[in-house]
Write a protein that holds these residues in place. Structure first.
Motif, PDB file in Angstrom:
ATOM      1  N   THR A 144       0.843  -1.204   0.000  1.00 20.12           N
ATOM      2  CA  THR A 144       0.000   0.000   0.000  1.00 20.12           C
ATOM      3  C   THR A 144       0.872   1.245   0.000  1.00 20.12           C
ATOM      4  N   LEU A 145       1.960   1.191   0.780  1.00 18.12           N
ATOM      5  CA  LEU A 145       2.882   2.321   0.848  1.00 18.12           C
ATOM      6  C   LEU A 145       3.481   2.605  -0.537  1.00 18.12           C
ATOM      7  N   LEU A 146       3.930   1.524  -1.210  1.00 25.71           N
ATOM      8  CA  LEU A 146       4.517   1.715  -2.541  1.00 25.71           C
ATOM      9  C   LEU A 146       3.501   2.334  -3.493  1.00 25.71           C
ATOM     10  N   LYS A 147       2.273   1.832  -3.452  1.00 24.95           N
ATOM     11  CA  LYS A 147       1.244   2.354  -4.356  1.00 24.95           C
ATOM     12  C   LYS A 147       0.962   3.824  -4.075  1.00 24.95           C
ATOM     13  N   ALA A 148       0.963   4.180  -2.793  1.00 17.57           N
ATOM     14  CA  ALA A 148       0.721   5.581  -2.446  1.00 17.57           C
ATOM     15  C   ALA A 148       1.894   6.453  -2.899  1.00 17.57           C
ATOM     16  N   ILE A 149       3.104   5.932  -2.750  1.00 19.11           N
ATOM     17  CA  ILE A 149       4.288   6.690  -3.182  1.00 19.11           C
ATOM     18  C   ILE A 149       4.221   6.963  -4.684  1.00 19.11           C
ATOM     19  N   LEU A 150       3.728   5.965  -5.431  1.00 18.74           N
ATOM     20  CA  LEU A 150       3.696   6.084  -6.893  1.00 18.74           C
ATOM     21  C   LEU A 150       2.403   6.726  -7.403  1.00 18.74           C
ATOM     22  N   GLY A 151       1.514   7.063  -6.489  1.00 16.80           N
ATOM     23  CA  GLY A 151       0.270   7.713  -6.916  1.00 16.80           C
ATOM     24  C   GLY A 151      -0.756   6.753  -7.484  1.00 16.80           C
ATOM     25  N   LEU A 152      -0.533   5.430  -7.311  1.00 19.63           N
ATOM     26  CA  LEU A 152      -1.512   4.465  -7.807  1.00 19.63           C
ATOM     27  C   LEU A 152      -2.751   4.457  -6.914  1.00 19.63           C
ATOM     28  N   ILE A 153      -2.568   4.816  -5.642  1.00 22.47           N
ATOM     29  CA  ILE A 153      -3.714   5.141  -4.791  1.00 22.47           C
ATOM     30  C   ILE A 153      -3.446   6.529  -4.203  1.00 22.47           C
ATOM     31  N   LYS A 154      -4.530   7.253  -3.971  1.00 17.93           N
ATOM     32  CA  LYS A 154      -4.374   8.641  -3.546  1.00 17.93           C
ATOM     33  C   LYS A 154      -4.043   8.691  -2.051  1.00 17.93           C
ATOM     34  N   PRO A 155      -2.921   9.327  -1.685  1.00 19.34           N
ATOM     35  CA  PRO A 155      -2.600   9.425  -0.260  1.00 19.34           C
ATOM     36  C   PRO A 155      -3.676  10.228   0.483  1.00 19.34           C
ATOM     37  N   LEU A 156      -3.943   9.841   1.718  1.00 21.02           N
ATOM     38  CA  LEU A 156      -4.916  10.583   2.520  1.00 21.02           C
ATOM     39  C   LEU A 156      -4.298  11.872   3.036  1.00 21.02           C
ATOM     40  N   LYS A 157      -3.000  11.816   3.344  1.00 21.52           N
ATOM     41  CA  LYS A 157      -2.276  13.058   3.635  1.00 21.52           C
ATOM     42  C   LYS A 157      -0.768  12.824   3.478  1.00 21.52           C
ATOM     43  N   GLY A 158      -0.020  13.909   3.542  1.00 17.76           N
ATOM     44  CA  GLY A 158       1.429  13.804   3.398  1.00 17.76           C
ATOM     45  C   GLY A 158       1.879  14.086   1.976  1.00 17.76           C
ATOM     46  N   SER A 159       3.203  14.021   1.775  1.00 17.29           N
ATOM     47  CA  SER A 159       3.729  14.304   0.435  1.00 17.29           C
ATOM     48  C   SER A 159       4.885  13.371   0.101  1.00 17.29           C
ATOM     49  N   VAL A 160       5.147  13.254  -1.208  1.00 18.20           N
ATOM     50  CA  VAL A 160       6.223  12.393  -1.702  1.00 18.20           C
ATOM     51  C   VAL A 160       7.026  13.194  -2.717  1.00 18.20           C
ATOM     52  N   GLN A 161       8.343  13.118  -2.625  1.00 24.28           N
ATOM     53  CA  GLN A 161       9.174  13.811  -3.603  1.00 24.28           C
ATOM     54  C   GLN A 161      10.220  12.865  -4.157  1.00 24.28           C
ATOM     55  N   PHE A 162      10.298  12.826  -5.480  1.00 22.74           N
ATOM     56  CA  PHE A 162      11.367  12.086  -6.143  1.00 22.74           C
ATOM     57  C   PHE A 162      12.344  13.112  -6.692  1.00 22.74           C
ATOM     58  N   LEU A 163      13.620  12.994  -6.348  1.00 28.50           N
ATOM     59  CA  LEU A 163      14.645  13.931  -6.835  1.00 28.50           C
ATOM     60  C   LEU A 163      14.192  15.382  -6.632  1.00 28.50           C
ATOM     61  N   ASP A 164      13.559  15.617  -5.489  1.00 30.24           N
ATOM     62  CA  ASP A 164      13.090  16.963  -5.101  1.00 30.24           C
ATOM     63  C   ASP A 164      11.914  17.464  -5.922  1.00 30.24           C
ATOM     64  N   ARG A 165      11.288  16.606  -6.683  1.00 28.20           N
ATOM     65  CA  ARG A 165      10.126  17.002  -7.484  1.00 28.20           C
ATOM     66  C   ARG A 165       8.963  16.059  -7.194  1.00 28.20           C
TER      67      ARG A 165
END
Lengths: 259, 284
Positions: free
Chosen positions: A63-84
């Motif tokens: 579930t964490l991986l899917k949320a990180i990749l946007g496959l499921i919508k996070p309920l809160k928080g943020s994710v950044q890849f290479l600062d983007r």
């Protein structure tokens, strides 16, 4: 990002690949419906690192991986890849899922499936150029599947399927490779090929983030580990995480054994 | 061949090619019923358009309103499936919800509109069963146009479609799913609307599903399946139309689907027999 870029989810070509932090997860909560499966997850992965995400069954690793990749919508928080945001760098991030959604009876060949890895670099038509086909062939060779390029998908064994999905991810030429339990249910040859690919990948300064089930080889295979049990309960070198009270709380007094 | 027969056979050819080719994509995605839902979504739009024409007292608006309302209601129904799926409902549950909503809305609207005498039972029967024998040039032009556009779209987006059909999750990761989903909704509605005059709502799914099933055991690749399925759909539709016009006095749409059904059974058993033969040869 302007509206057109947002509609077509184009990637940002100006992104720097030398950022120290390959992935940053900050206060991420995600789940299905309103129910949190993982809560308030925060950790960072440095560029060039190989990180294991470990945890008991049902802890929320996938579930964490899917949320990180946007496959499921996070309920809160943020994710950044290479600062983007992921949208800006998606061409640099490849994902190999645990339970793939592919219909292996599909009337297609191995090369077609591996070529899908190039799609993120191409326009909507997905038309491949000479350079793209070269990347496809390189990826097939990397996982020792060059001889099976023209084979039908339906004729592949379980291990070969895993390697095809890995080749697809490599064909993308990503900076960050995210995999969900790639070592599960594979034969020795596939495991050896996978490890070789990961070593080469890391030697190029690229980052691998892997959900891993077998606690016995975490020390041997990974630079760092994150223990997930509804949220991050320990993070650090494998030695630190496996010796932590959180590990004992999650798995009991289990002594990790090599497979 | 007289002019009317030529028009009917041309209409059946374009309908068969369109349904066969598009049906291959639909079958590979395992979403045959989505087209059925789109078909049911058309009904409320068609009925609503007739009510609007009666309300406005403008018979000259009947045809454009029928197309506009049919397209809008069908697209809304399909959009609902995507909406439900994005909220965690399975494909089947999304289809079931959409079809229930489409049925309910259609029946309520139908009873209201029929109360004003604005929609005849014959109109409803034609919508449900189609009437290939009465096809006119004006009624086959949309399917011919849809066929030409469909061929062009397939030529340009072939690999993009292959990726999206083979692994939808990958399309999401690549950020292409919104555009392709939109194209998919428009294409489904266009195919359903333009093929309705020949086959009607109840026979449409057969026309979509069977050609791909007939061809699948005999082809290896994606392009071969789409083209083969289109050709089988076109050829069997024309053959059924020709039979219905001169030999068998039965409704053309029904004959098309029965013909496709026979084709599928033949293909199924022939493929099995061939496999058995290969196994025996290999053993020998």
């Amino acid at each position: 990002m302007n509206a057109l870029t947002s509609l077509f989810m184009m990637t940002d070509k100006t992104v720097s690949l030398t950022q120290e932090t390959a992935l940053g997860v900050y206060g991420l909560s995600a789940g299905y419906g309103a129910e949190n499966v993982v809560q308030d997850v925060t950790f960072e992965v440095r560029r060039g690192e190989r990180l294991a995400i470990i945890g008991p069954n049902g802890a929320g690793k996938s579930t964490l991986l899917k949320a990180i990749l946007g496959l499921i919508k996070p309920l809160k928080g943020s994710v950044q890849f290479l600062d983007r945001s992921f949208n800006a760098v998606r061409q640099h991030v490849a994902y190999v899922s645990q339970v793939d959604e592919i219909d292996w009876r599909f009337p297609g060949k191995v090369r077609d499936l591996v070529a899908m890895g190039r799609a993120v670099h191409l326009g909507l038509s997905g038309r491949l150029g000479t350079g793209d086909w070269r990347a496809v062939d390189r990826a097939l060779r990397a996982v020792n599947l060059a001889d099976l390029a023209e084979r039908r998908l339906s004729d592949l064994s379980g291990g070969q399927r895993r390697r095809v999905l890995l080749a697809r991810a490599l064909a993308q030429d990503p900076q960050i490779l995210i995999m969900d339990e790639p070592f599960q249910a594979i034969d020795e040859a596939t495991r050896a090929a996978l490890l070789e690919v990961l070593d080469d990948f890391q030697a190029e300064g690229k980052t691998a983030i892997i959900v891993h089930h077998n606690l016995g080889d975490v020390r041997a295979l990974f630079d760092r580990a994150v223990l997930i049990d509804g949220g991050v309960t320990a993070v650090g070198t494998p030695d630190t995480v496996l010796a932590s009270p959180a590990f004992t709380a999650a798995f009991g007094a289990l002594e990790p054994r090599a497979a | 061949m007289d002019y009317n027969t030529f028009i009917v056979l041309t209409g059946l050819l374009s309908t068969g090619l369109l349904l066969g080719g598009f049906g291959a994509l639909v079958s590979l995605k395992g979403e045959n019923l989505t087209a059925d839902v789109a078909g049911h979504g058309v009904v409320s739009g068609v009925v609503g358009s007739q009510g609007l024409v009666a309300l406005l007292g403008a018979p000259w608006l009947a045809v454009p309103l029928l197309w506009a309302c049919g397209f809008a209601s069908s697209a809304l129904t399909l959009g609902f499936i995507f909406w439900a799926r994005a909220r965690g409902y399975s494909v089947g549950a999304g289809q079931a919800l959409a079809i229930a909503a489409a049925y309910g809305a259609s029946l309520v609207l139908l009873s209201v509109v029929q109360g004003y005498g604005a929609f005849s039972t014959k109109g409803l029967t034609t919508l449900l069963l189609g009437d290939a024998a009465t096809l006119t040039l004006a009624r086959i032009v949309p399917s011919l146009l849809a066929l030409i556009v469909g061929i062009l779209v397939f030529l340009v987006l072939r690999r993009g479609l292959l990726n999206w059909v083979l692994d939808p999750q990958s399309a999401v990761l690549h950020g292409r799913h919104r555009v392709i989903n939109l194209i998919w909704i428009v294409a489904t509605v266009a195919v359903v609307l333009t093929c309705l005059p020949a086959l009607g709502l109840t026979l449409l799914v057969g026309g979509l599903t069977l050609p791909a099933l007939i061809v699948r055991p005999w082809v290896q690749g994606f392009t071969g399946l789409v083209i083969g399925s289109a050709l089988v759909g076109g050829i069997l539709s024309v053959a059924a139309g020709w039979l219905s016009a001169g030999v068998l006095p039965v409704p053309t749409g029904a004959l098309v689907v029965v013909g496709l059904g026979v084709g599928w059974l033949t293909s199924f058993f022939a493929a099995r027999a061939l496999r058995v033969l290969r196994v025996r040869r290999a053993a020998a």
